[in-house]
Scaffold this motif. Structure first.
Motif, PDB file in Angstrom:
ATOM      1  N   PRO A 150     -33.495 -14.638  10.864  1.00 53.06           N
ATOM      2  CA  PRO A 150     -33.847 -15.149   9.534  1.00 53.06           C
ATOM      3  C   PRO A 150     -35.026 -16.111   9.601  1.00 53.06           C
ATOM      4  CG  PRO A 150     -31.670 -15.946  10.254  1.00 53.06           C
ATOM      5  CD  PRO A 150     -32.187 -15.071  11.345  1.00 53.06           C
ATOM      6  N   LEU A 151     -35.908 -16.023   8.607  1.00 53.55           N
ATOM      7  CA  LEU A 151     -37.051 -16.955   8.584  1.00 53.55           C
ATOM      8  C   LEU A 151     -36.577 -18.327   8.113  1.00 53.55           C
ATOM      9  CD1 LEU A 151     -39.940 -14.782   7.104  1.00 53.55           C
ATOM     10  CD2 LEU A 151     -39.483 -15.342   9.487  1.00 53.55           C
ATOM     11  N   ASP A 152     -35.874 -18.341   6.973  1.00 50.34           N
ATOM     12  CA  ASP A 152     -35.234 -19.553   6.495  1.00 50.34           C
ATOM     13  C   ASP A 152     -36.205 -20.744   6.503  1.00 50.34           C
ATOM     14  OD1 ASP A 152     -33.152 -21.028   5.545  1.00 50.34           O
ATOM     15  OD2 ASP A 152     -32.293 -21.483   7.508  1.00 50.34           O
ATOM     16  N   CYS A 153     -37.372 -20.562   5.863  1.00 49.02           N
ATOM     17  CA  CYS A 153     -38.357 -21.642   5.864  1.00 49.02           C
ATOM     18  C   CYS A 153     -39.273 -21.530   4.641  1.00 49.02           C
ATOM     19  CB  CYS A 153     -39.188 -21.598   7.142  1.00 49.02           C
ATOM     20  SG  CYS A 153     -40.221 -20.147   7.314  1.00 49.02           S
ATOM     21  N   ASP A 154     -40.156 -22.496   4.528  1.00 42.11           N
ATOM     22  CA  ASP A 154     -41.103 -22.541   3.417  1.00 42.11           C
ATOM     23  C   ASP A 154     -42.519 -22.273   3.943  1.00 42.11           C
ATOM     24  OD1 ASP A 154     -38.763 -23.524   2.329  1.00 42.11           O
ATOM     25  OD2 ASP A 154     -39.772 -24.981   1.066  1.00 42.11           O
ATOM     26  N   GLU A 155     -43.345 -21.739   3.063  1.00 42.30           N
ATOM     27  CA  GLU A 155     -44.764 -21.529   3.398  1.00 42.30           C
ATOM     28  C   GLU A 155     -45.596 -21.964   2.196  1.00 42.30           C
ATOM     29  OE1 GLU A 155     -47.388 -20.885   5.057  1.00 42.30           O
ATOM     30  OE2 GLU A 155     -46.471 -20.781   7.026  1.00 42.30           O
ATOM     31  N   PHE A 156     -46.904 -22.048   2.412  1.00 41.74           N
ATOM     32  CA  PHE A 156     -47.775 -22.688   1.454  1.00 41.74           C
ATOM     33  C   PHE A 156     -48.997 -21.808   1.192  1.00 41.74           C
ATOM     34  CE2 PHE A 156     -45.541 -25.409   4.352  1.00 41.74           C
ATOM     35  CZ  PHE A 156     -44.782 -26.183   3.486  1.00 41.74           C
ATOM     36  N   VAL A 157     -49.376 -21.733  -0.084  1.00 38.98           N
ATOM     37  CA  VAL A 157     -50.527 -20.909  -0.464  1.00 38.98           C
ATOM     38  C   VAL A 157     -51.515 -21.786  -1.224  1.00 38.98           C
ATOM     39  CG1 VAL A 157     -51.315 -18.912  -1.790  1.00 38.98           C
ATOM     40  CG2 VAL A 157     -49.073 -18.861  -0.646  1.00 38.98           C
ATOM     41  N   CYS A 158     -52.758 -21.815  -0.749  1.00 40.29           N
ATOM     42  CA  CYS A 158     -53.809 -22.481  -1.519  1.00 40.29           C
ATOM     43  C   CYS A 158     -54.899 -21.453  -1.784  1.00 40.29           C
ATOM     44  CB  CYS A 158     -54.344 -23.721  -0.787  1.00 40.29           C
ATOM     45  SG  CYS A 158     -55.097 -23.409   0.816  1.00 40.29           S
ATOM     46  N   GLY A 159     -55.792 -21.759  -2.718  1.00 47.96           N
ATOM     47  CA  GLY A 159     -56.817 -20.764  -3.022  1.00 47.96           C
ATOM     48  C   GLY A 159     -57.685 -21.135  -4.203  1.00 47.96           C
TER      49      GLY A 159
END
Ligand code: NAP
Length: 218
Positions: A150-159
């Motif tokens: 399981p990844l079970d984490c957060d990620e972030f997107v900027c742009g």
């Protein structure tokens, strides 16, 4: 919606392709060599012929994807972008995954970039009509590739724009166990690349390969 991955043969590209395909998202695994792309696609499928994964040359990835993930080493990214960006199909979004890491005597550090981050460095070399976002900079390839973990984490997107960030979040948010956050303009890539360095430092410190981020309170 089709996702293409430039450098899809590397650990990060294969890992992202594996997770996206298992979420039902059609993926083009790109390479400079169609043979390497085929081999990587087979590794992504891992025997499951029903997964929506196809091999392609990088040129085809650029021309035939709605969202193109750039998963090559930072050192080669700007030349690739400068030479190949014109092939990107109209309205497509380019997403930078690169982290400008270097190791000095085994100690990780970030390459100093005049523009502030790898993403801003690429922005400065792209025509204004091409939409650029940055994502998946802090998640380890090792974990992405272990599809049963399981990844079970957060990620972030900027742009560049809220529309491009929303489109990227919509697709990447289909990956099981991954929660995406919109963190605003491309300048946030400076923080994300620093966080990636921190994750690598934690991995080394604790002799693990899966350090990543989870946000609490939101
Ligand atoms: N590894 C991680 O945990 C991780 C985590 C977050 C972000 N990232 C970032 O994701 C990117 C990919 O990481 P990786 O570990 O998968 O890298 P990698 O294995 O070193 O490279 C990925 C692919 O890039 C292509 N490539 C290499 N040199 C190239 C060049 N000069 N021109 C065009 N393509 C070239 C190769 O594909 P072909 O030879 O098949 O064309 C290669 O398989 C990096 O920028 C890294 O900083 C990695």
């Amino acid at each position: 919606m089709r996702i293409g991955i430039i450098g899809g043969t590397g650990a990060e590209g294969r890992g992202v392709a594996s997770r996206l395909a298992r979420a039902g998202v059609p993926v083009l695994v790109g390479s400079r060599s169609i043979d390497r792309a085929r081999e990587a696609s087979e590794r992504v499928r891992a025997g499951d012929g029903t997964l929506p994964v196809e091999p392609a040359l990088n040129e085809t990835v650029l021309a035939e994807s709605d969202i193109v993930l750039l998963a090559v080493p930072f050192a080669s990214a700007s030349e690739l972008v400068t030479v190949q960006a014109a092939r990107l199909s109209r309205g497509a979004i380019l997403v930078d995954l690169t982290v400008p890491l270097r190791f000095e005597g085994g100690v990780p550090a970030l390459v100093r970039i005049p523009e502030g981050s790898a993403a801003e460095h690429l922005r400065a070399r792209l025509p204004p009509e091409i939409q650029l976002a940055a994502a998946l900079k802090t998640i380890p390839a090792t974990l992405l590739g272990r599809v049963d973990a399981p990844l079970d984490c957060d990620e972030f997107v900027c742009g560049d724009s809220s529309e491009s960030r929303a489109a990227v979040i919509d697709v990447l948010g289909r990956i099981a166990g991954l929660r995406l956050h919109d963190v605003g303009g491309l300048e946030s890539a400076r923080t994300l690349e620093g966080m990636s360095l921190l994750a690598v430092t934690l991995n080394k410190r604790y002799h693990v390969r899966t350090a990543r981020y989870r946000v609490v309170g939101v």
